[in-house]
Write an enzyme that holds these catalytic residues in place. Structure first.
Site, short mmCIF file in Angstrom:
data_model
loop_
_atom_site.label_atom_id
_atom_site.label_comp_id
_atom_site.label_asym_id
_atom_site.label_seq_id
_atom_site.Cartn_x
_atom_site.Cartn_y
_atom_site.Cartn_z
N ARG A 1 2.30 13.99 13.61
CA ARG A 1 2.51 13.86 12.18
C ARG A 1 2.68 15.18 11.40
O ARG A 1 1.94 15.47 10.45
CB ARG A 1 1.43 12.98 11.56
N ARG B 1 -8.57 0.16 5.15
CA ARG B 1 -7.71 1.16 4.49
C ARG B 1 -6.46 0.51 3.94
O ARG B 1 -5.88 0.99 2.97
CB ARG B 1 -7.28 2.23 5.50
N ASP C 1 4.95 0.03 12.10
CA ASP C 1 3.66 -0.48 11.60
C ASP C 1 3.39 -1.92 12.03
O ASP C 1 2.30 -2.45 11.77
CB ASP C 1 3.61 -0.39 10.06
N CYS D 1 -3.88 7.94 9.86
CA CYS D 1 -4.12 7.30 11.15
C CYS D 1 -3.70 8.22 12.27
O CYS D 1 -2.68 8.90 12.19
CB CYS D 1 -3.34 5.99 11.23
N LYS E 1 0.83 -1.22 0.00
CA LYS E 1 0.00 0.00 0.00
C LYS E 1 0.86 1.26 0.00
O LYS E 1 0.63 2.18 -0.78
CB LYS E 1 -0.92 0.00 1.23
N ASN E 2 1.85 1.31 0.87
CA ASN E 2 2.60 2.56 1.01
C ASN E 2 3.53 2.83 -0.17
O ASN E 2 3.86 3.99 -0.44
CB ASN E 2 3.35 2.59 2.35
#
Ligand code: EPZ
Length: 433
Positions: A121, A398, A306, A116, A22-23
């Site tokens: 962040r 997600r 993660d 998230c 995904k990233n």
């Protein structure tokens, strides 16, 4: 709202195939905008964050065509540099549109990224990088506005190691004039993947995967066909689900090298892990109760943040006391209260969790607070005695494609229901109970 209902206690057994990262996909999809020519991206995961980003691209004029569930064709002719998509405000990967549009159009107006809720962040390192390339950047009315008359190569030394800032500045610099040197870069596999994709479009990027990335700007990028690497975190999540349930699972379509930090910890607590070329087998079926360990989350190749919630959860029923220190995000232990409802004995002090292993967890209704913590609560449900309900599965979706389906295929008793579907839930409970 949808929820997972899980009957715990089944050992996971069989094979599971991992989707694309995904990233990496978030960076690569944004990069695809940087050429007017056709790009074909293969091995795209079919998850919410990716689909939201593709919709945002379509809204600014790109032509998006799904060739099949995991292959997308993008023609990135944009007719506006203003991304005003409400969903974009809720996701992190939207920030890559700043680097991509600034590089291509010298102008980008993108909502401040959400994502998230695991810490504050900030994005000042991204902004520092864009400014070093000659852009004016300001934040107003919730939008990041970046503009440059001309974008010129620069020398950037990041104050902290940031995945997002490394990719974002790399994107913009790929189409800047002259050479850019970025120091103190993040080295995650998806940074290498985005760089490889940009190079396949004609960029000149060297050093991705090391501390220093050197980029010679080119005038134009061209079309390409590219396949995204497997998702290291999805793979790691299944590795821990297998280990925590005392299972024996072959996790396919992975790059074992990317999983070494996770593998090393599993081996340390007593799990057998066998690596093949593109798979890992995790076998905890004959090992008895697993042991304890100490972990600090670090940038790659250290233990990934993660994977921290999934690891904490897996250690909750291991023998003795484990200690996990979270060094990347300051607010990533929120799920621990939910685990406590299930009988875990975990004390959080600042950025450290002290996990006193309990004999068993028991089912409860818990709420997924974010993507990875949500996956961790599912692991807890698989281990726990009785039924667990994990609410807010939209967070999990997600980043995990068909999570409950994949788990079911390897023996988990899990299904997804709308919270109002009492009949369906009762039927499921009778069937598996
Ligand atoms: C990426 O987030 C991932 N997201 C995250 O994955 C992952 O947890 C994180 O990298 C670390 O590996 C995406 O790729 C979309 P960072 P990112 O910039 O880029 C601080 C998941 O579950 N920082 O490497 O936001 C920051 O606050 C998600 O898939 C600044 O202070 O992470 C954090 O403490 C969650 N200023 C640390 O650096 C900045 O300008 C690392 O953040 C940028 C970051």
């Amino acid at each position: 709202m949808e929820q997972y209902v899980i009957k715990g206690g089944q050992r996971l057994e069989g094979e599971v195939v991992i989707n694309g990262a995904k990233n990496a996909a978030l960076g690569i999809i944004a990069a695809a905008l940087m050429t007017d020519e056709q790009v074909i991206i293969e091995n795209i995961p079919d998850v919410l964050d990716i689909n939201v980003l593709l919709d945002a691209l379509a809204e600014i004029g790109a032509v998006i065509e799904r060739k099949d569930r995991h292959t997308v064709k993008i023609v990135g002719r944009v007719n506006t540099t203003k991304v005003d998509n409400e969903s974009m405000r809720k996701m992190r990967g939207s920030y890559y549109l700043i680097g991509a549009l600034l590089g291509k159009c010298r102008d980008a107006q993108v909502p401040l990224p959400g994502g998230c809720n695991i810490g504050s962040r900030p994005i000042e390192q991204h902004i520092k990088g864009f400014k070093a390339l000659g852009a004016d950047v300001d934040i107003s009315f919730g939008m990041v506005n970046a503009k440059a008359e001309s974008l010129k190569g620069g020398h950037i030394f990041f104050d902290i190691v940031s995945v997002g800032a490394t990719i974002n500045v790399m994107l913009a610099a790929a189409l800047a004039e002259g050479q850019t040197i970025i120091e103190n870069c993040a080295k995650e596999p998806h940074i290498v993947d985005v760089a490889n994709f940009l190079n396949s479009m004609g960029a000149n990027i060297k050093g991705a995967g090391t501390d220093v990335i050197r980029i010679k700007g080119v005038q134009k990028l061209h079309g390409s066909t590219y396949s995204i690497i497997p998702d290291q975190i999805e793979a790691g999540t299944f590795m821990l689900a297998a280990a925590a349930t005392g299972g024996n699972v072959c996790i396919k379509n992975v790059i074992p090298k990317h999983l070494e930090a996770i593998t090393a910890k599993l081996v340390e607590i007593g799990v057998e892990v066998t690596e093949e070329d593109d798979s890992v087998r995790v076998d905890a079926s004959n090992t008895g109760r697993l042991g304890n360990t100490q972990i600090k989350t670090l940038v790659y190749p250290g233990f990934p943040t993660d994977m921290q919630p999934q690891m904490t959860t897996s250690l909750a029923t291991c023998e003795g006391t484990s200690i996990i220190t979270e060094s990347i995000f300051e607010n990533r232990f929120k799920y621990v209260d939910e685990l406590t409802k299930m009988g875990a004995n975990i004390k959080v002090e600042g950025n450290t969790a002290i996990i006193n292993g309990v004999e068993k967890l028991t089912g409860a209704t818990v709420c997924a607070p974010d993507l990875r913590a949500g996956a961790a609560l599912v692991i807890a449900g698989l281990v726990a005695e009785g039924f667990t309900v994990v609410e807010h599965v939209e967070y999990i979706e997600r980043g995990y494609e068909g999570f409950e389906k994949k788990l079911r295929a390897i023996g988990a008793s899990i299904d997804k229901f709308d919270e109002s579907d009492n009949k369906g839930i009762q039927k499921f409970k009778l069937k598996v109970g």
